[in-house]
Design an enzyme around this catalytic site. Sequence first.
Site, mmCIF file in Angstrom:
data_model
loop_
_atom_site.group_PDB
_atom_site.id
_atom_site.type_symbol
_atom_site.label_atom_id
_atom_site.label_comp_id
_atom_site.label_asym_id
_atom_site.label_seq_id
_atom_site.Cartn_x
_atom_site.Cartn_y
_atom_site.Cartn_z
ATOM 1 N N LEU A 29 -33.314 -58.040 -0.746
ATOM 2 C CA LEU A 29 -32.826 -56.927 -1.585
ATOM 3 C C LEU A 29 -32.179 -57.315 -2.843
ATOM 4 C CD1 LEU A 29 -33.393 -53.810 -1.771
ATOM 5 C CD2 LEU A 29 -31.288 -53.687 -0.313
ATOM 6 N N ILE A 449 -0.063 -63.928 -9.893
ATOM 7 C CA ILE A 449 -0.284 -63.755 -8.656
ATOM 8 C C ILE A 449 -0.807 -64.967 -7.900
ATOM 9 C CG2 ILE A 449 -1.273 -62.171 -7.064
ATOM 10 C CD1 ILE A 449 1.154 -61.252 -8.719
ATOM 11 N N HIS A 712 -7.781 -55.369 -13.642
ATOM 12 C CA HIS A 712 -9.152 -54.833 -13.282
ATOM 13 C C HIS A 712 -9.954 -54.537 -14.653
ATOM 14 C CE1 HIS A 712 -6.590 -54.289 -9.808
ATOM 15 N NE2 HIS A 712 -7.541 -54.845 -9.166
HETATM 16 N N1 GLN Z 1 -3.218 -65.096 -4.453
HETATM 17 C C1 GLN Z 1 -4.392 -64.578 -4.600
HETATM 18 C C2 GLN Z 1 -5.068 -64.426 -6.187
HETATM 19 O O1 GLN Z 1 -4.333 -64.464 -7.061
HETATM 20 C C3 GLN Z 1 -4.305 -62.966 -4.081
HETATM 21 C C4 GLN Z 1 -5.406 -62.097 -4.407
HETATM 22 C C5 GLN Z 1 -5.245 -60.821 -3.728
HETATM 23 O O2 GLN Z 1 -4.548 -60.199 -3.762
HETATM 24 N N2 GLN Z 1 -6.452 -60.119 -3.125
HETATM 25 O O3 GLN Z 1 -6.171 -64.303 -6.166
HETATM 26 ZN ZN ZN Z 2 -3.993 -58.452 -5.395
#
Ligand code: GLN
Ligand code: ZN
Length: 776
Positions: A29, A449, A712
């Site tokens: 699919l 992050i 995002h």
């Molecule tokens: N350390 C991860 C990153 O930077 C955190 C991802 C997440 O919070 N989903 O991708």
């Molecule tokens: Zn995150």
Amino acid sequence: MATHPTAFTAVRARATVHGYPRQGPGRELKKAVEGYWAGRVDAAALHDTAAALRRDAWRRLADAGVHEVPTGDFSLYDHVLDTTVMVGAVPERHRAAVEADALDGYFAMARGTQQLPPLEMTKWFDTNYHYLVPELGPDTAFTADSTKQTGELGEALAQGHAARPVLVGPVTYLLLAKPAPGAPPGFQPLTLLDRLLPVYAEVLSDLRAAGAEWVQLDEPALVQDQPPAVLNAAARAYRELGGLADRPKLLAATYFDRVGDALPVLAKSPVEGLALDFTGPAAANLDALAAAGGLPGKRLIAGVIDGRNVWINDLERSLSTLATLLGLADRVDVAPSCSLLHVPLDATAERDVDPQVARWLAFARQKAEESVTLARGLNEGSDTIAPQLAANRSARASRAASALTRDPAVRARAAAVTAADARRPQPYAERAAAQRARLGLPLLPTTTIGSFPQTRELRTARADLRAGRIDATAYDERIATEIREVLAFQDKAGLDVLVHGEPERNDMVQYFAEQLTGYLATQHGWVQSYGTRYVRPPILAGDISRPEPMTVAWTAYAQSHTERPVKGMLTGPVTMLAWSFVRDDQPLADTARQVALALRDEVGDLEAAGTAVIQVDEPALRETLPLRTADRAEYLAWATEAFRLTTAGVRADTQIHTHMCYAEFGDIMAAIEQLDADVISLEAARSRMQVADELAAAGYAHAVGPGVYDIHSPRVPDVEEIAALLRKGLAAIPAERLWVNPDCGLKTRGWAEVRTSLEHLVEAAQRVRAERAGGQ
Ligand code: GLN
Ligand code: ZN
């Protein structure tokens, strides 16, 4: 009263399922839908593939002995989106596209177009499946379109199956919706119920005309704590639908948790049947049903097999539950607790799993077979399924006694954990001072992050390694080069706390699962996450230990290339559970503690290697919150303890960060405090730093990095825009405790936009620092 099944039982139990994986054994699919998007597959071929997949799935179910197959659960993208089409609730902005071409319009709602954003996507209850959120407003006019439902029912009937259409119920549909853009503030989609019911009535009548004897209406929203207004709406909905003259028999289904206050509502309604979950926390449905006097005159579909985990059922226990249920309803059928959408297709496809362990696994196909076995045992007596019972008993015994599930060293260590192990010895203020002295960071320190763009080159290198086109040394060289480039960029851009960029990680859970003893990987265990995106969650099968350091080498390598501190990056214990299939033979709290101890060793090794800042990500902390509020305190207690157990063994001058995504933290504010992290980064850019205000209002006293760059979207924020967000953050959080970072990891973004956005982020921090220094 409980009667024991005999060969003379009047109404025979049948086996059924609520839904089946859609993708096909080879993810056909996905290939067809993505081929259609790319223009390689035409609409007719896509529909042919879809019809063939439905035919094969039904045939497989019927061959296994399933008496009544589900229809309408299949979807080219998402069953909630299909419901939106069925009730004609296409958002205004997508209407032209849908009118021009129904299929392209459908995908436009799902994925957006250059000009038009898609519907929002969010998690389906506490599963890892994402649905498209209906957008409803006071102007929404519903119209019935039953073609997909009647078409698929027609196919199944024509192929000789007894079939039961499955629909998202009207109450759940409205509760899952959000107010359309432009709806007045506080608008509640549930107020549209009276307008929606006639449309359901029309669909039911069409299904009856198409040959449906029964139709199932799924109402999982009723397993959440609902106010009287919602329960009254449900009562009204089922009274009205039940009162229709021209309709099939109705079956209202709930799953994922106990039905609670909604039980009397549904039991008293004129529907002819109920489907209830009897697994996990929903096992309480058994006593509730008995206490309520059962379902006299109604059909019960008993979900005695866990439809969302991968383990074989305890057949004897289920038989005994079913025997009790026989006395509580007019007719009892056997099924998995929920749609099998949430598990992989077939455990026998896993040729690489140790055969000893493979016997413990039941994926969709095996769960259907288990339903058939139980229905037969119920009808004809347990003697007739003696071989299956014996095999089941022996497999379960082998699991209970296996060295994989019982590692004495792991168990002894977990049993010896004390409260002190999960508590940092120094209070936050003392730690903060020690960290300030060690790290020497400026006010408003900047960081990211963790992940940097996962480029095509990185994915190619991974594929090349897997296919044997390059060896491990060549692969490692690729990763090392990437790390050096990521560091060089951050140094030049002037970020304060650097990351290595996580290029070696395909997935933040899988990367660790592959290195921990007790986790299994599957080869074909694909599960739909959303649309054509499938994931292969690892299986947390046994006692967890960490044979060797997992991240130290790359982190140390990165640190050796810069003077600035490089953060160590780990996935936290709660997220390690949430994005895996977890064991069902011990409390989740015990499993979390084992994972936490393994990660604690990693934290210790990172610290010993000189890592001064260690981030333990817990994006799943909030999403695995139990559906019933009564269960939340216990969950949050073990979840936060597991995080602290992971992190509390470090020195005062080692700084612990954590990261969570998502914008709504209201329900877990207290838990965030319980983590006792030194720094927490959170998503905040879209909500204009709202979370900073919430944390300040809750009295949160540690450092916070509310995201100032929305990752995002490919959009590059300009310097002044970020500076404005920082000034807003400063109104809630004092400068000594405010960090500057993006909303989340950068792995899905492209380098071009990331480079400029991070340069702007650093410049914004400098601008705001200068304003403060200038006394503004
Ligand atoms: N350390 C991860 C990153 O930077 C955190 C991802 C997440 O919070 N989903 O991708
Ligand atoms: Zn995150």
